[in-house]
Design a protein around this motif. Structure first.
Motif, short mmCIF file in Angstrom:
data_model
loop_
_atom_site.label_atom_id
_atom_site.label_comp_id
_atom_site.label_asym_id
_atom_site.label_seq_id
_atom_site.Cartn_x
_atom_site.Cartn_y
_atom_site.Cartn_z
N VAL A 123 75.59 -15.31 -6.08
CA VAL A 123 75.86 -14.94 -4.69
C VAL A 123 76.60 -16.07 -3.98
O VAL A 123 76.14 -17.21 -4.00
CB VAL A 123 74.53 -14.66 -3.94
CG1 VAL A 123 74.80 -14.45 -2.44
CG2 VAL A 123 73.82 -13.46 -4.54
N THR A 124 77.75 -15.76 -3.40
CA THR A 124 78.50 -16.74 -2.59
C THR A 124 78.40 -16.32 -1.13
O THR A 124 78.68 -15.16 -0.80
CB THR A 124 79.98 -16.76 -3.00
OG1 THR A 124 80.05 -17.07 -4.40
CG2 THR A 124 80.75 -17.81 -2.21
N LEU A 125 77.99 -17.24 -0.27
CA LEU A 125 77.80 -16.93 1.15
C LEU A 125 78.49 -17.98 2.02
O LEU A 125 78.47 -19.16 1.70
CB LEU A 125 76.30 -16.93 1.49
CG LEU A 125 75.49 -15.73 1.05
CD1 LEU A 125 74.00 -16.03 1.18
CD2 LEU A 125 75.86 -14.49 1.85
N GLY A 126 79.05 -17.55 3.11
CA GLY A 126 79.65 -18.51 4.05
C GLY A 126 79.91 -17.86 5.39
O GLY A 126 79.75 -16.65 5.57
N ASP A 127 80.33 -18.68 6.34
CA ASP A 127 80.68 -18.21 7.67
C ASP A 127 82.19 -17.96 7.70
O ASP A 127 82.94 -18.67 7.03
CB ASP A 127 80.28 -19.28 8.69
CG ASP A 127 80.53 -18.86 10.12
OD1 ASP A 127 79.60 -18.32 10.73
OD2 ASP A 127 81.66 -19.05 10.62
N ILE A 128 82.65 -16.96 8.47
CA ILE A 128 84.08 -16.64 8.42
C ILE A 128 84.91 -17.39 9.45
O ILE A 128 86.11 -17.19 9.55
CB ILE A 128 84.36 -15.12 8.53
CG1 ILE A 128 83.84 -14.57 9.86
CG2 ILE A 128 83.78 -14.37 7.35
CD1 ILE A 128 84.32 -13.15 10.14
N GLY A 129 84.29 -18.28 10.23
CA GLY A 129 85.09 -19.15 11.10
C GLY A 129 85.01 -18.79 12.58
O GLY A 129 84.35 -17.84 12.97
N GLY A 130 85.70 -19.58 13.38
CA GLY A 130 85.65 -19.45 14.84
C GLY A 130 86.25 -18.15 15.33
O GLY A 130 87.13 -17.58 14.70
N LYS A 131 85.73 -17.69 16.48
CA LYS A 131 86.17 -16.42 17.06
C LYS A 131 86.54 -16.59 18.53
O LYS A 131 86.32 -17.63 19.12
CB LYS A 131 85.05 -15.39 16.90
CG LYS A 131 84.90 -14.86 15.49
CD LYS A 131 83.45 -14.53 15.15
CE LYS A 131 82.65 -15.78 14.82
NZ LYS A 131 81.26 -15.50 14.45
N PHE A 132 87.09 -15.55 19.11
CA PHE A 132 87.53 -15.49 20.51
C PHE A 132 86.48 -16.09 21.47
O PHE A 132 85.30 -15.79 21.34
CB PHE A 132 87.74 -14.01 20.88
CG PHE A 132 88.73 -13.78 21.99
CD1 PHE A 132 89.14 -14.78 22.84
CD2 PHE A 132 89.30 -12.51 22.16
CE1 PHE A 132 90.06 -14.54 23.84
CE2 PHE A 132 90.22 -12.26 23.16
CZ PHE A 132 90.60 -13.29 24.00
N GLY A 133 86.95 -16.89 22.40
CA GLY A 133 86.05 -17.43 23.41
C GLY A 133 85.43 -18.74 22.96
O GLY A 133 85.59 -19.16 21.81
N SER A 134 84.72 -19.39 23.89
CA SER A 134 84.10 -20.65 23.51
C SER A 134 82.63 -20.43 23.18
O SER A 134 82.01 -21.21 22.49
CB SER A 134 84.27 -21.70 24.62
OG SER A 134 83.73 -21.22 25.82
N GLY A 135 82.06 -19.33 23.66
CA GLY A 135 80.69 -18.98 23.29
C GLY A 135 80.77 -17.66 22.56
O GLY A 135 81.14 -17.60 21.41
N ALA A 136 80.47 -16.58 23.29
CA ALA A 136 80.63 -15.21 22.79
C ALA A 136 80.06 -15.09 21.38
O ALA A 136 78.94 -15.52 21.11
CB ALA A 136 82.09 -14.78 22.84
N TYR A 137 80.84 -14.53 20.45
CA TYR A 137 80.34 -14.29 19.10
C TYR A 137 80.35 -15.53 18.22
O TYR A 137 80.10 -15.45 17.03
CB TYR A 137 81.13 -13.16 18.44
CG TYR A 137 80.52 -11.82 18.76
CD1 TYR A 137 79.62 -11.22 17.88
CD2 TYR A 137 80.78 -11.19 19.96
CE1 TYR A 137 79.03 -10.01 18.16
CE2 TYR A 137 80.20 -9.97 20.27
CZ TYR A 137 79.33 -9.38 19.37
OH TYR A 137 78.74 -8.19 19.66
#
Lengths: 567, 567
Positions: A123-137
């Protein structure tokens, strides 16, 4: 960075799991002995669920499914809580058994060790990176997941609707597929309610601030004019205020619809499902698109200060706008509505009487040829006059599309060629639903002196601003004359003036605390400027008077001590 | 956090300073011996410059001005580079001498010590806090500034247009005020050029990605359809592609207009200034509003992946959208255009022949009664047919407004009541300018085989998508019939199909490097998915496989070791 947990794991098991599976997995999820997420979307496929590429191949020799990501684009991508938090997921994958691909099914898969949270082998797991806004998602760990031949027991396939036997035979259960629609109607109903919530927050901030902010209007040093008094501000803001109420009422009605759908499902009556499905899909699409645009418009209506995070509006926008894409891309959903409309038009032509929100199409004889009797601006206050032109517009646009499609070499080709027009016809139909539900709401008792009168004004504003915005539709289908359109616009101006004195009360009525609003511009006490000023000093940059980097960068620049590079 | 430096300090001194002042201050600014910013906007006043509250009171006993912030709302707020970097500013303040308020003038004020960068006595400086987006203007130290009786020498008042004498007398110089318009035309001209740049970036990303992204369209396991082939995608995207070209051409023309204005100013010919001013104000408003919306539309056209920062689109939006507010709020600017239109209508009625972009109004006899001769969809390919209906629509909307205003008790009251309609009339006029300049561009030689033909298609798309979007205007003013509107829509569909094969080439032609685009979705080589995947792993969250906080938060949750609070 905080980590949020995706919310669809439990509903998936509830909807698609057997009773045994529910008994086994739900208590663990409820008690947070496991953390689950809903892993459907892949890098290469979103809207087209049937195109997902992850495979779950049954191996009868071990009674296991082998989960595998055969391509890069088959990587699971976006599921909320997948990257860092989840220990388990419901994974959607192509079920392959006895060499045959049976399409997409759900599987409960453990992803991380419950001892040390490390990903399980394969199993390979990771985060897909920064998103719109400074907080939000950015506080949600939307994740990526890949499988390299990961084995799970056969009984972790969600088997309510279909099963794979010990021998690898694929069999359907007798549970009707339509039951799944119930969940979809439920989820979309909450999205419409959320649209009203988000929109009313933005409108509350913009209305309150517009009552505080003053600009121009004094030639002789006297007090300036509250920007809320400007007709341009009113004509942009009050339709959004009216929309917030409109979405609230249609959201309440959708809640009833969900109960009704569920009761019918339990009684195995599936007849109203297509209509309920089209209706919720359309309302999800129209209310979320309009709300996202409206939040940004409210931000602009707050002028420059709306661009500050302390206004609360940038983050409200960034956190809201994915609603246009998730749980069904808004354009794809409108095309589903359009398909349903085309089907209904042909059924009506064949003499069938449509029901529910589409019932008006049964009145085709009248609606195809009626002309609005409106003769004065005030005639547009009559809900029947409004309803008639919205019905006629929606029906005529749908019938036009159907006629144009019928000229094409094939139905599919015609549908595809006409799809931009079909989107507009679908929007017209959905706007009619919202207008109708607002009108129906006002036929009920509404407590509080004068409240109903205020809501009637908002209802008229909601309908007439749409009539003005989409005047081309109404004129080209011949429901309304240019003069009647001008009268509607004239009445709109009068209604804005009538709503103005109660505008602040109408947003106070949403009853949001300052803490919940999170906006220095939208404060209940109107003490905006001291709050803006105070908030600024909390910025980390203000911890020092002379900024970090002065000695290294600014001073050498100012003292002309910068060395030129030799390159 | 990097610190950026505001760019209007030098132009202000150039435009409003005497030759002597220019000789003294500009070399220091050019050599970065000082860092200057432009301090106009205050907490309480933006658009209404005449309402600024900061005072500069002349004290003849010391030959100094006393700069002071008498109220909280008089705090300077927003100037770029003010909070942390600037040592000096051109501060706009009410000039008070001999007890009389002479309104807003500019003053060069030192803010920080050149020895250690600390704020001078009486000067309060800070940053105003976080802004929209995670990057964008967060790297600009938009600042707050307050004065507590800060003294500056008299000769730091910018004295090109008016002076205060040693004795405190206020005198006007013979330099005409109109010269200031030159700077305004220059700044707004660059903003229109920037609109085309920002829009073409967003469109380049969305078009390239739409050619790579595939979804649906295969029932039998064959290849799916590029989303760029869907009519719905084309009908949303190609008008934006056409707009990017349209704004580029109108921007080029504005550059010429600026040269022309300057030459006329030097020759003391101020006759075309009002027209040039209205034209640049209108173009700034319409192109920036449309571009901000278009960037967000391009983001949505990229589906879920457009929400990732790695798409480049969230930050492009956040950094672009202030253009709708700075250098003149877009609604305020449109009202200025509308005022000019109303004036022109009354001048035309008085027999005066208008010039420049407003010349068409001289053709009032024809334009008030003409009916479009368009009879087939292809008739809309004729630029003269397009121009006629855009001219007729703009003129009729302006004349309608003028007639309705004349019915009001006063001109001012009428203008205020009708302002929402006036905004629409102003937009119609500005859209006509853009359409006309596109058409005129295509009358020139355009090098490259087939290039002109492609641009002609884009020109038609630009004009006809506006005709479709604002069909209500065209129908209600009687310029176009419903049938002609339907023919325009039919032609649009055909043009989309014709542009499709060259769509990628038309965005490649902007010649942006991958580095400049900064988007994994908009890569020139189309290798989108590996780039998305690779980019994800750079996220700091992915530095560890088990996330920070697991031991403290997740593990106790999963192991049911959370203690309940006693409260």
């Amino acid at each position: 960075m905080s980590i949020s947990i995706g919310g669809m794991f439990v509903p998936a098991i509830k909807g698609q799991g057997t009773e045994e599976q529910q008994k086994k997995w739900l208590p663990m999820a409820y008690k947070f002995q496991i953390i689950g997420c809903y892993a459907q979307t892949e890098l290469g496929h979103g809207s087209n669920v049937q195109g997902l590429e992850t495979t779950a191949t049954f191996d009868p020799s071990t009674d296991e499914f082998v989960m595998h990501s055969p391509t890069l684009t088959s990587s699971k991508w976006w599921p909320g809580g997948l990257g860092k938090a989840s220990t388990h997921a419901v994974v959607y994958a192509r079920l392959i058994t006895e060499g045959k691909d049976y399409g997409i099914h759900g599987f409960i898969v453990q992803l991380r060790s419950l001892d040390d949270h490390s990903p399980l082998p394969g199993v390979t797991l990771g985060d897909i990176g920064g998103k719109f806004g400074s907080g939000a998602y950015n506080s949600m760990d939307n994740g990526v997941l890949r499988f390299d031949h990961v084995r799970i027991p056969r009984d972790q396939m969600l088997m309510r609707l279909s099963q794979v036997t010990r021998e690898g035979k694929y069999v359907h259960s007798d549970v009707p597929k339509q039951l799944l629609y119930g969940t979809m109607v439920y989820v979309r109903q909450t999205i419409v309610a959320d649209a009203s919530k988000a929109l009313s927050r933005a409108v509350c901030i913009a209305v309150r601030y517009s009552a505080i902010r003053k600009q121009f209007g004094s030639q002789d040093g006297g007090p300036e004019t509250q920007v809320l008094n400007y007709k341009t501000q009113q004509s942009r803001l009050f339709p959004l205020l009216a929309s917030a109420y409109a979405y609230r009422f249609v959201g309440q009605w959708l809640k009833w619809l969900y109960t009704d759908v569920n009761q019918k499902l339990e009684a195995k009556d599936y007849s109203t499902l297509p209509e309920a499905h089209a209706c919720t899909a359309g309302l999800k699409s129209v209310t979320t698109s309009a709300t996202a645009d409206a939040i940004e418009e409210c931000r602009k209506l707050c002028g420059g200060h709306g661009y500050l995070n302390s206004s609360g509006l940038p983050e409200l926008f960034a956190v809201y706008v994915p609603a246009c894409t998730y749980e069904g891309d808004n354009v794809v959903l409108l095309l589903q509505v359009a398909r349903f409309l085309m089907k209904t038009v042909s059924q009506v032509a064949a003499g069938k009487q449509p029901v529910g929100t589409i019932a008006y199409m049964g009145n085709i004889q009248h609606l195809m040829q009626c002309k609005s009797a409106v003769n004065t601006a005030e005639d547009w206050l009559n809900p029947a006059a409004i309803k008639e032109v919205f019905e006629a517009r929606a029906l005529r646009m749908a019938v036009n599309c159907a006629q144009n499609i019928s000229k094409a070499p094939s139905q599919e080709e015609g549908f595809s060629e006409l799809s931009p027009d079909l989107l507009e016809a679908a929007v017209a139909h959905v706007q009619l639903i919202i207008v109708t539900k607002f009108i129906e709401k006002l036929q009920e008792d509404i407590p509080g002196p004068g409240v109903k009168e205020q809501l009637q004004k908002l209802c008229s504003i909601y309908a007439l601003h749409l009539l003005h915005k989409h005047l081309g539709d109404f004129l080209s289908t011949g429901c309304v004359t240019a003069r009647q359109g001008a009268l509607a616009n004239e009445l709109l101006g009068k209604l804005y003036a009538q709503v103005r004195p109660n505008a602040v009360a109408l947003v106070d009525a949403f009853d949001y605390t300052d803490h919940y609003l999170g906006s220095v511009l939208g404060r209940y006490d109107g003490d905006v400027y001291p709050a803006l000023y105070e908030e600024a000093w909390k910025d980390p940059l203000n911890e020092t008077v002379v900024p970090d980097g002065y000695q290294e960068h600014l001073r050498p620049l100012l003292k002309q001590q910068l060395k030129l590079s030799r390159l």
